[in-house]
Scaffold this active site. Structure first.
Site, short mmCIF file in Angstrom:
data_model
loop_
_atom_site.label_atom_id
_atom_site.label_comp_id
_atom_site.label_asym_id
_atom_site.label_seq_id
_atom_site.Cartn_x
_atom_site.Cartn_y
_atom_site.Cartn_z
N GLY A 1 60.90 22.41 72.65
CA GLY A 1 61.85 22.87 73.64
C GLY A 1 62.16 24.34 73.40
CB CYS A 2 63.04 27.14 75.63
SG CYS A 2 64.38 26.47 76.65
CD1 TRP A 3 68.15 25.85 75.74
CD2 TRP A 3 69.16 27.15 74.24
NE1 TRP A 3 68.94 26.73 76.43
CE2 TRP A 3 69.58 27.53 75.53
CE3 TRP A 3 69.66 27.82 73.14
CZ2 TRP A 3 70.48 28.56 75.74
CZ3 TRP A 3 70.57 28.86 73.35
CH2 TRP A 3 70.96 29.22 74.63
CE1 TYR B 1 62.77 30.60 72.30
CE2 TYR B 1 64.06 31.97 70.82
CZ TYR B 1 63.83 30.75 71.44
OH TYR B 1 64.67 29.69 71.19
#
Length: 309
Positions: free
Chosen positions: A115-117, A287
């Protein structure tokens, strides 16, 4: 023979980005369901089973269904959903997480895209827990901001429609039940759930995660230099990675520490900011939530799995 790549859900946000990244790749064959058969389960099943590698850009339940439709032992899978990130039999697709991770991903049949987080906090916390500078039961808090593209199609449409009237800063996950907590706890090597407070901003993509550390409660308080050295040593030992560690130093502000700085790339830059007199530190990661946090990570994992440069 070129490996056949099938993107299940290629018309969604992540799928479109992956398709764009692969558009000029002469070493791959991209296979796609004809538009009129996109919702035909039998067509999906056919394409999933004739692909060498399938990338799932789907909601969780649909991703699980796609995996169940694969009847052979040759189709390898990268799942960009949340469905399999802590599931048995799935490798975690963050190649820079550990020195052995690229080889594990390369050999895997099933890879769960991060996941991005969680990626930024994992990138900064895991090396410190591994090095013994932070105990696994340290009370971790995480905050930050990401672009609205991370919220899926409905949020994207809402922000685009509202334009300048859309919220500049909107905290969410206020029930403290964020779906990324199990993944973050597992791969950051934490013994207790972190407290996570994400927010979305009025920009399409990019993100910053921040982990503030009150170090004074530790029996042995690490210095900023020790924190930085542990993180820098970790990434120095990973060949071909896309995570960079900024030099240690006093930074009041920096034009590079802004959420859109690495948009369109698979790069992440990590910062350690510390005040030893106060026994405090900040771990920052910058990012692209659709790059390193989604499509870029999927392509990086695909290349590892197929042995491509």
């Amino acid at each position: 023979m070129k490996p056949k790549i099938f993107i299940d859900g290629e018309h969604g946000t992540t799928g479109l980005q992956i398709r764009g990244m692969l558009a000029d790749r002469g070493d791959l064959e991209i296979i796609s369901i004809p538009t009129e058969h996109r919702k035909d389960q039998s067509a999906r099943k056919e394409f999933l089973n004739k692909a060498d590698l399938a990338i799932l850009c789907l909601p969780d339940d649909a991703a699980k269904e796609s995996v169940s439709l694969i009847e052979n032992d040759t189709t390898r899978v990268i799942d960009a959903s949340t469905a399999h990130r802590v599931a048995a039999g799935w490798s975690y697709g963050f190649p820079e997480m550990d020195r052995a991770q690229p080889a594990e991903i390369a050999a895997a049949k099933r890879v769960a895209n991060p996941g991005c987080w969680p990626q930024g906090p994992i990138a900064t916390l895991r090396p410190l827990v591994t090095a013994g500078l932070l105990p696994a039961d340290f009370p971790v808090t995480i905050n930050g901001i990401s672009g609205y593209s991370g919220g899926g199609r409905q949020m994207i449409e809402d922000y685009v429609a509202r334009g300048e009237d859309a919220p500049e800063f909107m905290p969410y996950g206020l029930t403290l039940k964020h779906k990324h907590i199990p993944e973050l706890r597992t791969y950051a090597k934490l013994a207790v759930d972190p407290l996570m407070q994400p927010a979305v901003g009025n920009f399409a993509q990019g993100m910053i995660t921040v982990v503030p550390l009150q170090l004074g409660q530790l029996e042995r308080v690490p210095t900023g230099a020790e924190l930085h050295a542990a993180i820098a040593d970790h990434y120095a030992g990973i060949k071909g990675g896309f995570v960079e560690v900024a030099p240690l130093g006093d930074i009041e502000r920096s034009a590079e520490i802004e959420p859109e700085h690495y948009n369109g790339t698979n790069r992440m830059k990590v910062y350690v900011l510390a005040n030893d007199q106060r026994a405090q530190a900040l771990l920052l990661a910058v990012y692209d939530n659709l790059g390193k946090g989604a499509s870029g990570a999927a392509v990086q994992n695909m290349d590892l799995m197929l042995g491509l440069a």
